[in-house]
Design a protein around this motif. Structure first.
Motif, PDB file in Angstrom:
ATOM      1  N   ALA A  68       0.823  -1.209   0.000  1.00 55.27           N
ATOM      2  CA  ALA A  68       0.000   0.000   0.000  1.00 55.27           C
ATOM      3  C   ALA A  68       0.854   1.255   0.000  1.00 55.27           C
ATOM      4  O   ALA A  68       0.424   2.305  -0.479  1.00 55.27           O
ATOM      5  N   THR A  69       2.084   1.129   0.504  1.00 54.54           N
ATOM      6  CA  THR A  69       2.974   2.283   0.580  1.00 54.54           C
ATOM      7  C   THR A  69       3.813   2.341  -0.691  1.00 54.54           C
ATOM      8  O   THR A  69       5.041   2.364  -0.650  1.00 54.54           O
ATOM      9  N   LYS A  70       3.143   2.390  -1.823  1.00 56.20           N
ATOM     10  CA  LYS A  70       3.830   2.307  -3.117  1.00 56.20           C
ATOM     11  C   LYS A  70       4.711   3.514  -3.383  1.00 56.20           C
ATOM     12  O   LYS A  70       5.656   3.450  -4.176  1.00 56.20           O
ATOM     13  N   ALA A  71       4.404   4.617  -2.721  1.00 55.01           N
ATOM     14  CA  ALA A  71       5.200   5.824  -2.944  1.00 55.01           C
ATOM     15  C   ALA A  71       6.626   5.656  -2.440  1.00 55.01           C
ATOM     16  O   ALA A  71       7.525   6.361  -2.857  1.00 55.01           O
ATOM     17  N   CYS A  72       6.841   4.691  -1.517  1.00 52.19           N
ATOM     18  CA  CYS A  72       8.191   4.560  -0.957  1.00 52.19           C
ATOM     19  C   CYS A  72       8.765   3.155  -1.075  1.00 52.19           C
ATOM     20  O   CYS A  72       9.960   2.976  -0.965  1.00 52.19           O
ATOM     21  N   LYS A  79       8.735 -11.075  -0.041  1.00 46.44           N
ATOM     22  CA  LYS A  79      10.050 -11.584   0.359  1.00 46.44           C
ATOM     23  C   LYS A  79      10.624 -10.769   1.503  1.00 46.44           C
ATOM     24  O   LYS A  79      11.206 -11.316   2.442  1.00 46.44           O
ATOM     25  N   ARG A  80      10.458  -9.443   1.439  1.00 45.62           N
ATOM     26  CA  ARG A  80      10.917  -8.590   2.538  1.00 45.62           C
ATOM     27  C   ARG A  80      10.217  -8.965   3.841  1.00 45.62           C
ATOM     28  O   ARG A  80      10.843  -9.055   4.901  1.00 45.62           O
ATOM     29  N   HIS A 132      14.697  -1.489  13.362  1.00 49.28           N
ATOM     30  CA  HIS A 132      16.030  -1.702  12.802  1.00 49.28           C
ATOM     31  C   HIS A 132      16.050  -2.930  11.900  1.00 49.28           C
ATOM     32  O   HIS A 132      16.686  -2.924  10.833  1.00 49.28           O
ATOM     33  N   SER A 133      15.340  -3.985  12.302  1.00 48.12           N
ATOM     34  CA  SER A 133      15.266  -5.189  11.472  1.00 48.12           C
ATOM     35  C   SER A 133      14.613  -4.877  10.122  1.00 48.12           C
ATOM     36  O   SER A 133      15.055  -5.367   9.077  1.00 48.12           O
ATOM     37  N   VAL A 139      13.447  -1.640   4.072  1.00 50.36           N
ATOM     38  CA  VAL A 139      12.080  -1.104   4.140  1.00 50.36           C
ATOM     39  C   VAL A 139      12.172   0.358   4.564  1.00 50.36           C
ATOM     40  O   VAL A 139      12.637   0.650   5.676  1.00 50.36           O
ATOM     41  N   PRO A 140      11.750   1.286   3.721  1.00 50.40           N
ATOM     42  CA  PRO A 140      11.816   2.700   4.091  1.00 50.40           C
ATOM     43  C   PRO A 140      10.570   3.145   4.858  1.00 50.40           C
ATOM     44  O   PRO A 140       9.586   2.410   4.956  1.00 50.40           O
ATOM     45  N   LEU A 141      10.621   4.318   5.429  1.00 53.26           N
ATOM     46  CA  LEU A 141       9.505   5.025   6.060  1.00 53.26           C
ATOM     47  C   LEU A 141       8.941   4.319   7.291  1.00 53.26           C
ATOM     48  O   LEU A 141       8.877   4.904   8.373  1.00 53.26           O
TER      49      LEU A 141
END
Length: 270
Positions: A68-72, A79-80, A132-133, A139-141
């Motif tokens: 959903a956070t496609k902007a970032c 996988k993430r 931190h993980s 993973v941003p934001l």
């Protein structure tokens, strides 16, 4: 006001609508912590299968949040999410060392249950460890949202990119600031009001080490300020309260602020 002004606001609105609310993101993190530490909640699970199902749901939810956070967020979000949940056993192990450090280091702590349920230091550390993980999984934001939520609840500001080893102990904690490129070793204890910050906040330094390194077995007392990317606090050192430090100190150092204090008797006031 012309139409272009309103179009700019609408464009930003559409961007914001794509991102789940901070409340949704922090609620997801809180559920992860509650599964790891049921002392935080009243939920009861009767089997390993039920626990696996709950973690699987949270893994899917994380993937959906990132989608959903496609902007970032770009790339393979399932996988993430899987990588993050695969890292939970190690994260759980490290968090238990933090609990042990707090319990063994604080004479006021009556049980590990009390540490988990009530200590703001553990609350901030647990959110930092999750954030931190996620951060190291690119993973941003979301990591910053999590640590800023803990900051708002506890007054403890830890950047998710900071590198903090196990047996980490925050005592009281209000006003602590740990900057983005800080490195902290094992068995470090920080009191309230400690700042591990940068000498300069110039934007061109964004990709450089701006914050100090604190080696193993260091205690930093309340109000101390330690600044600079080249500043290293050597292992087994003690930094006293209200110290202002911008240069490295050798291992086994004792660094103290020496204020001039005069106490007057009643008869001397006039």
């Amino acid at each position: 006001m012309n139409d272009e002004f309103f179009r700019q606001i609408l464009n930003k609105q559409q961007l914001a609508e794509a991102v789940p609310s901070n409340k949704e993101i922090t609620a997801w993190a809180m559920e992860v912590i509650r599964l790891l530490f049921p002392e935080q909640s009243k939920k009861v699970f009767l089997s390993v299968g039920q626990l696996k199902d709950e973690f699987a749901k949270l893994e899917q939810e994380l993937s959906h949040i990132m989608d959903a956070t496609k902007a970032c967020c770009e790339g393979n979000n399932p996988k993430r999410a899987q990588n993050f949940f695969n890292s939970l056993p190690e994260l759980y192990r490290i968090l238990n060392t933090d609990i042990e450090a707090i319990f063994n280091g604080d004479p006021a702590a009556r049980s590990e249950f009390e540490v988990i349920r009530t200590y703001p230091g553990f609350f901030a550390i647990s959110f930092y460890r999750l954030a931190h993980s996620l951060y190291v999984n690119d993973v941003p934001l979301i990591p910053r949202i999590l640590t800023e939520y803990a900051h708002s609840k506890t007054g403890i500001d830890i950047h998710p990119a900071a590198d903090i080893d196990e047996y980490f102990y925050i005592d009281h904690g209000t006003g602590i600031v740990i900057g983005e490129t800080t490195r902290i070793g094992k068995n470090v204890k920080l009191y309230q009001g400690v700042t591990l910050g940068a000498l300069s906040v110039a934007k061109y330094m964004a990709n450089t080490k701006r914050h100090p390194t604190v080696e193993d077995n260091v205690v930093i007392y309340s109000g101390a300020t330690i600044l600079g990317g080249e500043t290293v606090v050597g292992h087994d050192s003690v930094i006293g309260g209200n110290v202002w430090l911008t240069k490295s100190v050798e291992p086994h150092s004792r660094v103290f602020h020496a204020p001039t204090v005069k106490v007057l008797k009643k008869s001397e006031e006039n």
